[in-house]
Design a protein around this motif. Structure first.
Motif, PDB file in Angstrom:
ATOM      1  N   ASP A  90       0.829  -1.212   0.000  1.00  0.00           N
ATOM      2  CA  ASP A  90       0.000   0.000   0.000  1.00  0.00           C
ATOM      3  C   ASP A  90       0.862   1.260   0.000  1.00  0.00           C
ATOM      4  O   ASP A  90       0.691   2.141  -0.842  1.00  0.00           O
ATOM      5  CB  ASP A  90      -0.941   0.000   1.203  1.00  0.00           C
ATOM      6  CG  ASP A  90      -2.020  -1.062   1.094  1.00  0.00           C
ATOM      7  OD1 ASP A  90      -2.372  -1.433  -0.039  1.00  0.00           O
ATOM      8  OD2 ASP A  90      -2.504  -1.527   2.138  1.00  0.00           O
ATOM      9  N   ILE A  91       1.786   1.367   0.969  1.00  0.00           N
ATOM     10  CA  ILE A  91       2.621   2.566   1.078  1.00  0.00           C
ATOM     11  C   ILE A  91       4.048   2.163   1.417  1.00  0.00           C
ATOM     12  O   ILE A  91       4.284   1.395   2.353  1.00  0.00           O
ATOM     13  CB  ILE A  91       2.102   3.532   2.170  1.00  0.00           C
ATOM     14  CG1 ILE A  91       0.671   3.984   1.869  1.00  0.00           C
ATOM     15  CG2 ILE A  91       3.016   4.749   2.284  1.00  0.00           C
ATOM     16  CD1 ILE A  91       0.060   4.853   2.941  1.00  0.00           C
ATOM     17  N   VAL A  92       4.992   2.686   0.645  1.00  0.00           N
ATOM     18  CA  VAL A  92       6.413   2.528   0.946  1.00  0.00           C
ATOM     19  C   VAL A  92       6.937   3.896   1.356  1.00  0.00           C
ATOM     20  O   VAL A  92       6.742   4.884   0.650  1.00  0.00           O
ATOM     21  CB  VAL A  92       7.213   2.011  -0.272  1.00  0.00           C
ATOM     22  CG1 VAL A  92       8.686   1.821   0.098  1.00  0.00           C
ATOM     23  CG2 VAL A  92       6.607   0.719  -0.806  1.00  0.00           C
ATOM     24  N   SER A  93       7.600   3.959   2.511  1.00  0.00           N
ATOM     25  CA  SER A  93       8.127   5.232   3.001  1.00  0.00           C
ATOM     26  C   SER A  93       9.489   5.019   3.637  1.00  0.00           C
ATOM     27  O   SER A  93       9.916   3.881   3.878  1.00  0.00           O
ATOM     28  CB  SER A  93       7.160   5.853   4.016  1.00  0.00           C
ATOM     29  OG  SER A  93       6.999   5.004   5.145  1.00  0.00           O
ATOM     30  N   ILE A  94      10.156   6.119   3.933  1.00  0.00           N
ATOM     31  CA  ILE A  94      11.449   6.056   4.609  1.00  0.00           C
ATOM     32  C   ILE A  94      11.482   7.073   5.732  1.00  0.00           C
ATOM     33  O   ILE A  94      10.938   8.182   5.607  1.00  0.00           O
ATOM     34  CB  ILE A  94      12.614   6.287   3.612  1.00  0.00           C
ATOM     35  CG1 ILE A  94      13.956   6.003   4.269  1.00  0.00           C
ATOM     36  CG2 ILE A  94      12.568   7.687   3.024  1.00  0.00           C
ATOM     37  CD1 ILE A  94      15.104   5.901   3.288  1.00  0.00           C
ATOM     38  N   LYS A  95      12.075   6.685   6.858  1.00  0.00           N
ATOM     39  CA  LYS A  95      12.219   7.557   8.014  1.00  0.00           C
ATOM     40  C   LYS A  95      13.505   7.173   8.727  1.00  0.00           C
ATOM     41  O   LYS A  95      13.686   6.014   9.102  1.00  0.00           O
ATOM     42  CB  LYS A  95      11.022   7.413   8.951  1.00  0.00           C
ATOM     43  CG  LYS A  95      11.109   8.263  10.219  1.00  0.00           C
ATOM     44  CD  LYS A  95       9.888   8.045  11.090  1.00  0.00           C
ATOM     45  CE  LYS A  95       9.969   8.862  12.364  1.00  0.00           C
ATOM     46  NZ  LYS A  95       8.777   8.624  13.243  1.00  0.00           N
ATOM     47  N   HIS A  96      14.387   8.151   8.912  1.00  0.00           N
ATOM     48  CA  HIS A  96      15.674   7.905   9.576  1.00  0.00           C
ATOM     49  C   HIS A  96      16.419   6.728   8.943  1.00  0.00           C
ATOM     50  O   HIS A  96      16.901   5.838   9.629  1.00  0.00           O
ATOM     51  CB  HIS A  96      15.475   7.662  11.066  1.00  0.00           C
ATOM     52  CG  HIS A  96      14.802   8.775  11.792  1.00  0.00           C
ATOM     53  ND1 HIS A  96      15.058  10.103  11.520  1.00  0.00           N
ATOM     54  CD2 HIS A  96      13.869   8.758  12.782  1.00  0.00           C
ATOM     55  CE1 HIS A  96      14.318  10.862  12.318  1.00  0.00           C
ATOM     56  NE2 HIS A  96      13.592  10.081  13.068  1.00  0.00           N
ATOM     57  N   GLN A  97      16.465   6.704   7.611  1.00  0.00           N
ATOM     58  CA  GLN A  97      17.177   5.698   6.828  1.00  0.00           C
ATOM     59  C   GLN A  97      16.552   4.301   6.877  1.00  0.00           C
ATOM     60  O   GLN A  97      17.066   3.369   6.267  1.00  0.00           O
ATOM     61  CB  GLN A  97      18.655   5.591   7.260  1.00  0.00           C
ATOM     62  CG  GLN A  97      19.546   6.741   6.777  1.00  0.00           C
ATOM     63  CD  GLN A  97      19.307   8.016   7.537  1.00  0.00           C
ATOM     64  OE1 GLN A  97      19.408   8.024   8.768  1.00  0.00           O
ATOM     65  NE2 GLN A  97      18.998   9.085   6.832  1.00  0.00           N
ATOM     66  N   ALA A 122       6.873  -9.138   0.348  1.00  0.00           N
ATOM     67  CA  ALA A 122       6.703  -7.979  -0.531  1.00  0.00           C
ATOM     68  C   ALA A 122       7.791  -6.943  -0.285  1.00  0.00           C
ATOM     69  O   ALA A 122       8.316  -6.338  -1.231  1.00  0.00           O
ATOM     70  CB  ALA A 122       5.324  -7.360  -0.313  1.00  0.00           C
ATOM     71  N   ALA A 123       8.151  -6.713   0.990  1.00  0.00           N
ATOM     72  CA  ALA A 123       9.206  -5.760   1.312  1.00  0.00           C
ATOM     73  C   ALA A 123      10.538  -6.195   0.708  1.00  0.00           C
ATOM     74  O   ALA A 123      11.267  -5.392   0.107  1.00  0.00           O
ATOM     75  CB  ALA A 123       9.323  -5.616   2.829  1.00  0.00           C
ATOM     76  N   GLU A 124      10.868  -7.472   0.855  1.00  0.00           N
ATOM     77  CA  GLU A 124      12.120  -7.996   0.308  1.00  0.00           C
ATOM     78  C   GLU A 124      12.117  -7.929  -1.227  1.00  0.00           C
ATOM     79  O   GLU A 124      13.143  -7.626  -1.847  1.00  0.00           O
ATOM     80  CB  GLU A 124      12.332  -9.425   0.791  1.00  0.00           C
ATOM     81  CG  GLU A 124      12.588  -9.505   2.289  1.00  0.00           C
ATOM     82  CD  GLU A 124      12.552 -10.936   2.808  1.00  0.00           C
ATOM     83  OE1 GLU A 124      12.278 -11.856   1.997  1.00  0.00           O
ATOM     84  OE2 GLU A 124      12.788 -11.132   4.009  1.00  0.00           O
ATOM     85  N   PHE A 125      10.958  -8.204  -1.824  1.00  0.00           N
ATOM     86  CA  PHE A 125      10.853  -8.151  -3.287  1.00  0.00           C
ATOM     87  C   PHE A 125      11.037  -6.720  -3.773  1.00  0.00           C
ATOM     88  O   PHE A 125      11.700  -6.471  -4.790  1.00  0.00           O
ATOM     89  CB  PHE A 125       9.489  -8.700  -3.719  1.00  0.00           C
ATOM     90  CG  PHE A 125       9.388  -8.969  -5.194  1.00  0.00           C
ATOM     91  CD1 PHE A 125       9.663 -10.231  -5.705  1.00  0.00           C
ATOM     92  CD2 PHE A 125       9.018  -7.972  -6.073  1.00  0.00           C
ATOM     93  CE1 PHE A 125       9.578 -10.481  -7.064  1.00  0.00           C
ATOM     94  CE2 PHE A 125       8.927  -8.202  -7.433  1.00  0.00           C
ATOM     95  CZ  PHE A 125       9.211  -9.474  -7.931  1.00  0.00           C
ATOM     96  N   TYR A 126      10.462  -5.758  -3.034  1.00  0.00           N
ATOM     97  CA  TYR A 126      10.564  -4.345  -3.431  1.00  0.00           C
ATOM     98  C   TYR A 126      12.026  -3.900  -3.457  1.00  0.00           C
ATOM     99  O   TYR A 126      12.480  -3.295  -4.438  1.00  0.00           O
ATOM    100  CB  TYR A 126       9.764  -3.471  -2.471  1.00  0.00           C
ATOM    101  CG  TYR A 126       9.818  -1.995  -2.804  1.00  0.00           C
ATOM    102  CD1 TYR A 126       8.882  -1.419  -3.652  1.00  0.00           C
ATOM    103  CD2 TYR A 126      10.810  -1.169  -2.260  1.00  0.00           C
ATOM    104  CE1 TYR A 126       8.942  -0.061  -3.967  1.00  0.00           C
ATOM    105  CE2 TYR A 126      10.875   0.179  -2.560  1.00  0.00           C
ATOM    106  CZ  TYR A 126       9.929   0.723  -3.416  1.00  0.00           C
ATOM    107  OH  TYR A 126       9.994   2.061  -3.729  1.00  0.00           O
ATOM    108  N   VAL A 127      12.767  -4.148  -2.374  1.00  0.00           N
ATOM    109  CA  VAL A 127      14.148  -3.662  -2.325  1.00  0.00           C
ATOM    110  C   VAL A 127      15.014  -4.378  -3.362  1.00  0.00           C
ATOM    111  O   VAL A 127      15.959  -3.788  -3.907  1.00  0.00           O
ATOM    112  CB  VAL A 127      14.754  -3.807  -0.909  1.00  0.00           C
ATOM    113  CG1 VAL A 127      14.001  -2.931   0.077  1.00  0.00           C
ATOM    114  CG2 VAL A 127      14.767  -5.248  -0.441  1.00  0.00           C
ATOM    115  N   THR A 177      20.198  -2.010  -1.202  1.00  0.00           N
ATOM    116  CA  THR A 177      20.916  -3.044  -0.445  1.00  0.00           C
ATOM    117  C   THR A 177      21.318  -2.616   0.963  1.00  0.00           C
ATOM    118  O   THR A 177      21.702  -3.453   1.771  1.00  0.00           O
ATOM    119  CB  THR A 177      22.199  -3.445  -1.195  1.00  0.00           C
ATOM    120  OG1 THR A 177      23.032  -2.283  -1.372  1.00  0.00           O
ATOM    121  CG2 THR A 177      21.863  -4.042  -2.558  1.00  0.00           C
ATOM    122  N   ASP A 178      21.232  -1.331   1.289  1.00  0.00           N
ATOM    123  CA  ASP A 178      21.825  -0.869   2.538  1.00  0.00           C
ATOM    124  C   ASP A 178      20.830  -0.252   3.517  1.00  0.00           C
ATOM    125  O   ASP A 178      21.225   0.445   4.451  1.00  0.00           O
ATOM    126  CB  ASP A 178      22.914   0.163   2.250  1.00  0.00           C
ATOM    127  CG  ASP A 178      22.390   1.348   1.432  1.00  0.00           C
ATOM    128  OD1 ASP A 178      21.240   1.266   0.956  1.00  0.00           O
ATOM    129  OD2 ASP A 178      23.135   2.325   1.275  1.00  0.00           O
TER     130      ASP A 178
END
Length: 312
Positions: A236-243, A276-281, A287-288
């Motif tokens: 649904d939503i992919v986001s980033i916070k503090h790396q 799904a998270a692993e597939f997305y990255v 990778t980091d």
């Protein structure tokens, strides 16, 4: 232990209305004042400090579509209710900037004092104005990538000459408040009085996800993707916070009982979310970054955020 409340975005032609609610709880932060009297850089620094040091913070968002449907007065009350609902820090008094008690006809009405210029005089109200202003500005900046040519990051939805020219040239977007007089001519006749537009399953789902995205942005996330899909999985939503990258499942239930939307996060669903998270990255060649799945539950009509769990 004062709960300070202030709103941002009452007058723009586009974008959400946002109400901030803050309990400082004894925390002293130097430089708090009306957000409009601060530079953008200073607001950003204070916003980060408030979120780092204060636990009692809530943001209530109301979308343009909701404003067009229920009107500005009802939207101010709804945004205030949504903001206060997120505050878990104890408080004994509520001070709202201005002269209108947006919590009238609620159990909290008796604790409210309204005060003109409270954002100048009461530190918790100043903090509320700052977090609401910065969160809304950040959200509008993200819309530059969605709606090219409007320069939302610059005018954040207000009726500037440049904004007016962009509307004349490009038309209106879903962010625009068509119930506002300057944009009334763009409003389809059939939606002027009929509110049933909001009842379709897809539109309800879209509204829930938009509210979820606003909630995350207001809590320091940067949205990277919405409704990312492959034939194998969906996020649904992919986001980033503090790396850290967050992969959020949004669940909406009209009624919040029986665990609300989070009751649908079964062990099987959790396994699918992690996949799904692993597939997305992998697909994005990332990778980091640490990965975190999360779930956000929304219920009711009008919608309210029930809970957000980062460690499911």
């Amino acid at each position: 232990m004062i709960l300070g409340i202030d709103e941002v975005g009452r007058g723009p032609w586009a974008g959400p209305l946002v109400v901030g609610a803050v309990v400082l709880g004894g925390v002293e932060i130097e430089g708090l004042t009306d957000s409009k009297k601060l530079t953008k850089k200073r607001r950003e620094l204070l916003y980060d400090e408030i979120y780092e040091r204060v636990s009692g913070i809530g943001l209530g968002w109301v979308t343009s579509e909701e404003i067009d449907t229920i009107g500005l007065s009802a939207s101010l009350k709804l945004a205030t209710k949504r903001a206060v609902q997120q505050v878990t820090e104890p408080y004994h008094e509520i001070i709202i900037d201005g002269t209108i008690n947006f919590l009238s006809d609620t159990p909290l009405e008796q604790y409210v004092t309204t005060l003109k210029k409270a954002d100048l005089l009461i530190p918790s109200v100043s903090a509320a104005s700052i977090v609401a202003k910065v969160a809304r500005d950040r959200y509008m900046a993200t819309q530059d990538e969605v709606y090219e040519g409007y320069n939302f990051a610059s005018h954040v939805g207000y009726g500037t000459d440049a904004h007016r020219e962009a509307i004349t040239r490009l038309g209106v977007t879903p962010l625009h408040r068509l119930s506002f007089a300057p944009l009334a001519r763009y409003r389809p006749r059939e939606v002027a009085t009929v509110k049933t537009q909001l009842v379709s399953t897809k539109r309800v789902g879209d509204r829930a996800e938009e509210l979820a995205a606003m909630y995350l942005i207001g809590n320091g996330h940067t949205i990277l993707d919405r409704n990312w899909k492959t034939k194998y999985c969906e996020i649904d939503i992919v986001s980033i916070k503090h790396q850290t990258m967050y992969f959020t499942e949004v669940k909406y239930r009209k009624r919040g009982e029986q665990g609300g939307g989070l009751a649908a996060i079964t062990p099987k669903k959790l396994k699918q979310m992690r996949y799904a998270a692993e597939f997305y990255v992998h697909a994005q060649k990332i990778t980091d970054a640490p990965l975190q799945v999360s779930a956000l539950s929304i219920s009711g009509d009008p919608m309210l955020v029930d809970s957000y769990i980062e460690h499911v």
